[in-house]
Design a protein around this motif. Sequence first.
Motif, mmCIF file in Angstrom:
data_model
loop_
_atom_site.group_PDB
_atom_site.id
_atom_site.type_symbol
_atom_site.label_atom_id
_atom_site.label_comp_id
_atom_site.label_asym_id
_atom_site.label_seq_id
_atom_site.Cartn_x
_atom_site.Cartn_y
_atom_site.Cartn_z
ATOM 1 N N LEU A 166 -0.420 13.030 -16.718
ATOM 2 C CA LEU A 166 0.220 12.527 -15.498
ATOM 3 C C LEU A 166 -0.815 12.332 -14.391
ATOM 4 O O LEU A 166 -0.763 11.347 -13.648
ATOM 5 N N MET A 167 -1.769 13.259 -14.287
ATOM 6 C CA MET A 167 -2.829 13.104 -13.292
ATOM 7 C C MET A 167 -3.761 11.963 -13.663
ATOM 8 O O MET A 167 -4.287 11.268 -12.790
ATOM 9 N N ALA A 168 -3.977 11.753 -14.955
ATOM 10 C CA ALA A 168 -4.813 10.636 -15.386
ATOM 11 C C ALA A 168 -4.189 9.303 -14.962
ATOM 12 O O ALA A 168 -4.907 8.335 -14.663
ATOM 13 N N VAL A 169 -2.857 9.249 -14.929
ATOM 14 C CA VAL A 169 -2.174 8.046 -14.428
ATOM 15 C C VAL A 169 -2.534 7.809 -12.967
ATOM 16 O O VAL A 169 -2.792 6.677 -12.550
ATOM 17 N N VAL A 170 -2.574 8.887 -12.170
ATOM 18 C CA VAL A 170 -2.952 8.761 -10.758
ATOM 19 C C VAL A 170 -4.377 8.242 -10.627
ATOM 20 O O VAL A 170 -4.668 7.367 -9.800
ATOM 21 N N VAL A 171 -5.277 8.782 -11.451
ATOM 22 C CA VAL A 171 -6.671 8.310 -11.428
ATOM 23 C C VAL A 171 -6.729 6.815 -11.734
ATOM 24 O O VAL A 171 -7.427 6.052 -11.058
ATOM 25 N N GLY A 172 -5.970 6.387 -12.754
ATOM 26 C CA GLY A 172 -5.958 4.969 -13.112
ATOM 27 C C GLY A 172 -5.391 4.098 -12.003
ATOM 28 O O GLY A 172 -5.940 3.017 -11.714
ATOM 29 N N MET A 173 -4.309 4.546 -11.362
ATOM 30 C CA MET A 173 -3.723 3.782 -10.260
ATOM 31 C C MET A 173 -4.700 3.670 -9.096
ATOM 32 O O MET A 173 -4.840 2.622 -8.464
ATOM 33 N N LEU A 174 -5.381 4.768 -8.829
ATOM 34 C CA LEU A 174 -6.349 4.770 -7.732
ATOM 35 C C LEU A 174 -7.519 3.840 -8.024
ATOM 36 O O LEU A 174 -7.968 3.077 -7.152
ATOM 37 N N TYR A 175 -8.018 3.853 -9.262
ATOM 38 C CA TYR A 175 -9.205 3.072 -9.594
ATOM 39 C C TYR A 175 -8.897 1.592 -9.765
ATOM 40 O O TYR A 175 -9.645 0.727 -9.288
ATOM 41 N N PHE A 176 -7.769 1.283 -10.427
ATOM 42 C CA PHE A 176 -7.491 -0.104 -10.779
ATOM 43 C C PHE A 176 -6.575 -0.833 -9.782
ATOM 44 O O PHE A 176 -6.615 -2.054 -9.698
ATOM 45 N N CYS A 211 0.821 -1.210 0.000
ATOM 46 C CA CYS A 211 0.000 0.000 0.000
ATOM 47 C C CYS A 211 0.854 1.259 0.000
ATOM 48 O O CYS A 211 0.643 2.165 -0.803
ATOM 49 N N VAL A 212 1.839 1.332 0.889
ATOM 50 C CA VAL A 212 2.666 2.532 1.016
ATOM 51 C C VAL A 212 3.403 2.830 -0.286
ATOM 52 O O VAL A 212 3.443 3.976 -0.749
ATOM 53 N N GLY A 213 3.988 1.802 -0.886
ATOM 54 C CA GLY A 213 4.719 2.008 -2.132
ATOM 55 C C GLY A 213 3.836 2.570 -3.223
ATOM 56 O O GLY A 213 4.238 3.481 -3.955
ATOM 57 N N LEU A 214 2.617 2.050 -3.330
ATOM 58 C CA LEU A 214 1.688 2.535 -4.353
ATOM 59 C C LEU A 214 1.297 3.987 -4.093
ATOM 60 O O LEU A 214 1.231 4.803 -5.016
ATOM 61 N N LEU A 215 1.056 4.328 -2.826
ATOM 62 C CA LEU A 215 0.705 5.701 -2.488
ATOM 63 C C LEU A 215 1.860 6.661 -2.792
ATOM 64 O O LEU A 215 1.650 7.778 -3.275
ATOM 65 N N LEU A 216 3.086 6.229 -2.526
ATOM 66 C CA LEU A 216 4.255 7.055 -2.844
ATOM 67 C C LEU A 216 4.392 7.232 -4.360
ATOM 68 O O LEU A 216 4.748 8.313 -4.841
ATOM 69 N N GLN A 217 4.109 6.171 -5.113
ATOM 70 C CA GLN A 217 4.153 6.282 -6.568
ATOM 71 C C GLN A 217 3.086 7.271 -7.064
ATOM 72 O O GLN A 217 3.334 8.093 -7.952
ATOM 73 N N MET A 218 1.888 7.189 -6.481
ATOM 74 C CA MET A 218 0.823 8.116 -6.841
ATOM 75 C C MET A 218 1.215 9.545 -6.497
ATOM 76 O O MET A 218 0.966 10.483 -7.271
ATOM 77 N N GLN A 219 1.855 9.714 -5.341
ATOM 78 C CA GLN A 219 2.273 11.049 -4.929
ATOM 79 C C GLN A 219 3.337 11.604 -5.873
ATOM 80 O O GLN A 219 3.344 12.805 -6.175
ATOM 81 N N LEU A 220 4.213 10.735 -6.366
ATOM 82 C CA LEU A 220 5.229 11.173 -7.324
ATOM 83 C C LEU A 220 4.567 11.704 -8.597
ATOM 84 O O LEU A 220 4.918 12.789 -9.094
ATOM 85 N N PHE A 221 3.605 10.957 -9.147
ATOM 86 C CA PHE A 221 2.927 11.407 -10.368
ATOM 87 C C PHE A 221 2.124 12.680 -10.114
ATOM 88 O O PHE A 221 2.082 13.580 -10.971
ATOM 89 N N SER A 279 10.633 13.804 -0.768
ATOM 90 C CA SER A 279 11.580 13.640 -1.873
ATOM 91 C C SER A 279 10.875 13.529 -3.217
ATOM 92 O O SER A 279 11.437 13.909 -4.249
ATOM 93 N N THR A 280 9.647 13.001 -3.235
ATOM 94 C CA THR A 280 8.910 12.962 -4.508
ATOM 95 C C THR A 280 8.614 14.382 -4.989
ATOM 96 O O THR A 280 8.642 14.655 -6.193
#
Length: 414
Positions: free
Chosen positions: A386-396, A222-232, A354-355
């Motif tokens: 880039l924000m659309a990537v975050v939406v996709g990560m959040l949804y899928f 979970c944490v890694g995915l949230l950090l990836q989302m925060q980076l995008f 750092s992100t």
Amino acid sequence: MRYLKEGFDQKMEKKKNLGLVFFFVFIDLLGYSLILPLLPYYAEEYQATPFIVGLIGTINALGQLVAAPIIGRLSDRYGRRPLLIFSISGTVLSFLILGFANTLFLLILSRFLDGILGGNVALAKAYITDVSEEKDRAKSLGLIGAAFGLGFIIGPVIGGTLAQFGYNVPAFVAAGLSFLNLVLVIWRLPESLSPEAREKQRESPQTRFTLDLLIKELKRPCVGLLLQMQLFYNLSFTLFTASFALFAKITLDFTAQTTAYLLTLVGVIQVIMQGFLIGKLTARFKERSLLFSGTIGLTVGLFLYAFTQNLAWMIVSLVPISVSAGVANTMLTSQLSKSTLKEDVGGTMGLSASTQTLAQIVCPALGGLLIAELGGWAVGILAALLMAVVVGMLYFRLRPLPEPCGDEAASSVV
């Protein structure tokens, strides 16, 4: 009655500490934003080329990129307060060097020291995580965003006014504000981690500072995915903010005054959202729903921004961008704080910082290149994608899981 009184006193103490942290972040960002717009003019006094001016900002960001996770991890072991004192002392020193700088080397050194010794905001987020209840976490973390917005609204105005007396004057004022912060932390801010908790964390192999352990945090379910989302998210929003003035000048021929007013509008909306409305929203809606709405709203707003043709259109696009960014950023940080192991909060908040720093390194040059080669629309489109990537990560990908961060996680994602 005694227990009720003790509970009330504890609640009031936490509110006081949160108020102190808000003031601390506000003063920290006020000092930073005092000198930020003036650095190019400061550097010109030493015949610095535009490349060197850009390099000064990059050096500061690179220092933060390296230092923030280390300082955050050390605060897990030794406490937030001593690391805050260390970090703020570094900020005071860097501003003093900037004020006394009479060579380009000292100017560059001051910004490098500020980056490598900094970590104030990451530590503030860790402190808030320590002292706030989970149900109030998003509201409390929203204070960070409000303090950011206020600092960046007021700081450049004061810095520009003081600059007429010399470019070193804002630097000395920033040093004075940072010293005030240092005094307040030493005098009034208590440690948020108990001696027992710090001792337990020092003995735990999980809190030994190694690069390997920090990288493993990125791989947690979970944490890694949230950090990836925060980076995008940070790449998207920083691309928008870093290139906004250039976009407004080249695409729409706005004056510097008009651009400043528009940026002030963004700051004011974010202050209102994160400082006052976020608590009411989290009381009515689930954080994951707010995060999803915020990321979609920001994506739509950035697409509108990409095709801006006049001032009215610009304002129409800036409103959803400002509102949605305030919601999305606060919800991402809140979810991250709730999904992190208690002994890893400082290190994880350092990685989170750092992100943002990585985005600050990449986006200014990227935005300028896109505008020069393709036009202003390309910045808005890339930021929206880039924000659309975050939406996709959040949804899928960010689905409620039975054990999103392991058995020892502070809690599961809401």
